[in-house]
Scaffold this motif. Structure first.
Motif, PDB file in Angstrom:
ATOM      1  N   ASN A  10      14.959 -37.889-125.627  1.00  0.00           N
ATOM      2  CA  ASN A  10      13.553 -38.094-125.301  1.00  0.00           C
ATOM      3  C   ASN A  10      12.702 -37.453-126.384  1.00  0.00           C
ATOM      4  O   ASN A  10      13.048 -36.391-126.899  1.00  0.00           O
ATOM      5  CB  ASN A  10      13.201 -37.475-123.943  1.00  0.00           C
ATOM      6  N   ARG A  36      15.223 -51.924-130.286  1.00  0.00           N
ATOM      7  CA  ARG A  36      14.283 -51.379-129.311  1.00  0.00           C
ATOM      8  C   ARG A  36      14.259 -52.265-128.085  1.00  0.00           C
ATOM      9  O   ARG A  36      14.440 -53.499-128.188  1.00  0.00           O
ATOM     10  CB  ARG A  36      12.878 -51.207-129.896  1.00  0.00           C
ATOM     11  N   THR A  86       5.926 -47.011-128.852  1.00  0.00           N
ATOM     12  CA  THR A  86       6.457 -46.422-127.626  1.00  0.00           C
ATOM     13  C   THR A  86       7.469 -47.389-127.033  1.00  0.00           C
ATOM     14  O   THR A  86       7.145 -48.549-126.747  1.00  0.00           O
ATOM     15  CB  THR A  86       5.322 -46.152-126.620  1.00  0.00           C
ATOM     16  N   SER A  87       8.698 -46.920-126.850  1.00  0.00           N
ATOM     17  CA  SER A  87       9.767 -47.826-126.436  1.00  0.00           C
ATOM     18  C   SER A  87      11.036 -47.007-126.202  1.00  0.00           C
ATOM     19  O   SER A  87      11.063 -45.794-126.373  1.00  0.00           O
ATOM     20  CB  SER A  87      10.018 -48.873-127.534  1.00  0.00           C
ATOM     21  N   VAL A  88      12.088 -47.707-125.798  1.00  0.00           N
ATOM     22  CA  VAL A  88      13.418 -47.109-125.751  1.00  0.00           C
ATOM     23  C   VAL A  88      14.221 -47.694-126.900  1.00  0.00           C
ATOM     24  O   VAL A  88      14.302 -48.923-127.058  1.00  0.00           O
ATOM     25  CB  VAL A  88      14.120 -47.388-124.414  1.00  0.00           C
ATOM     26  N   THR A 108      17.150 -43.574-126.825  1.00  0.00           N
ATOM     27  CA  THR A 108      16.133 -42.547-127.025  1.00  0.00           C
ATOM     28  C   THR A 108      14.812 -43.096-126.503  1.00  0.00           C
ATOM     29  O   THR A 108      14.363 -44.160-126.953  1.00  0.00           O
ATOM     30  CB  THR A 108      15.971 -42.189-128.513  1.00  0.00           C
ATOM     31  N   ARG A 109      14.229 -42.376-125.572  1.00  0.00           N
ATOM     32  CA  ARG A 109      12.923 -42.781-125.049  1.00  0.00           C
ATOM     33  C   ARG A 109      11.841 -42.116-125.872  1.00  0.00           C
ATOM     34  O   ARG A 109      11.717 -40.890-125.859  1.00  0.00           O
ATOM     35  CB  ARG A 109      12.798 -42.400-123.575  1.00  0.00           C
ATOM     36  N   THR A 111       7.837 -41.759-126.791  1.00  0.00           N
ATOM     37  CA  THR A 111       6.457 -41.971-126.372  1.00  0.00           C
ATOM     38  C   THR A 111       5.543 -41.485-127.475  1.00  0.00           C
ATOM     39  O   THR A 111       5.644 -40.330-127.899  1.00  0.00           O
ATOM     40  CB  THR A 111       6.137 -41.211-125.073  1.00  0.00           C
TER      41      THR A 111
ATOM     42  N   ARG B  41      19.414 -45.541-117.115  1.00  0.00           N
ATOM     43  CA  ARG B  41      19.424 -44.492-118.132  1.00  0.00           C
ATOM     44  C   ARG B  41      20.707 -44.480-118.973  1.00  0.00           C
ATOM     45  O   ARG B  41      21.127 -43.437-119.477  1.00  0.00           O
ATOM     46  CB  ARG B  41      19.243 -43.115-117.473  1.00  0.00           C
TER      47      ARG B  41
END
Lengths: 113, 113
Positions: A10, A36, A86-88, A108-109, A111, B41
């Motif tokens: 994160n 992503r 902003t994404s995963v 990985t998140r 922001t 997750r």
């Protein structure tokens, strides 16, 4: 068991800042990928690599750079982070030849505020 | 350019019921086709893959998929779902062996007890 490890899991970054996402694989795979994931888009390819020292642009490379300093490591770099990034983010690795599986990290998140 | 369409964003089924997830692809030749599953997750895990041979391919956890060249489809099925099958399922294709996946947007499956 094939392993792809991403760090950090994160991350909160400020707009205009530099962000580096790291990926390590212990599979001895030649190919590595950065995707992503966004709702409504699935996974989209940002950059990929065929081996140490090589990087290639994927489908959405704008605003991103990649670095493959070794067989095991592949980084994604956001030089000037924006809220739209902003994404995963997922890193993956796979063999170069044959009909083989691609292995994914846990993501990985990111922001960007 | 190649593409993958998953027309159902969400599917809800009761435990013990059958499940079919649809996938259609667009590619001028026969692609390498995959189904991946993503648990909460987590990264993506391979369920099954297909390139040639018997159009019905078996995967892990009793999933199977059927390839149809005439319909450009690769639908995923399971005869009896369990609550643990709740996840997001992605259909993907690759134009060559072991490389660069193109994903659909994913189908979120909710299995009701």
């Amino acid at each position: 068991e094939a392993a792809v490890t991403q760090s950090p899991r994160n991350k909160v970054a400020v707009t205009g800042g530099k962000v580096t996402l790291s990926c390590n694989q212990t599979n001895n795979h030649n190919n590595m990928y950065w995707y992503r994931q966004d709702t409504g888009h699935g996974l989209r390819l940002i950059h990929y690599s065929y081996g140490a020292g090589s990087t290639e642009k994927g489908d959405i490379p704008d605003g991103y750079k990649a670095s493959r300093p070794s067989q095991e490591n592949f980084s994604l770099i956001l030089e000037l982070a924006t809220p739209s990034q902003t994404s995963v983010y997922f890193c993956a690795s796979g063999d170069a030849g044959g009909f083989t599986e691609v292995f994914f990290g846990k993501g990985t998140r990111l922001t960007v505020v | 350019a190649q593409s993958v369409t998953q027309p159902d964003a969400r599917v809800t089924v009761s435990e013990g019921a059958s499940l079919q997830l649809r996938c259609k692809y667009s590619y001028s030749a026969t692609p390498y086709l995959f189904w991946y599953v993503q648990y909460p997750r987590q990264g993506l895990q391979l369920l099954l893959k297909y390139y040639s041979g018997d159009p019905v391919v078996q995967g892990v956890n009793s999933f199977e998929a059927e390839f149809s060249k005439s319909n450009s489809s690769f639908h995923l099925q399971k005869a009896s779902v369990h609550w643990s099958d709740s996840a997001v399922y992605f259909c993907a294709l690759s134009m060559s062996a072991g490389n660069k996946l193109t994903f659909g947007i994913g189908t979120r499956v909710l299995v009701r007890p």
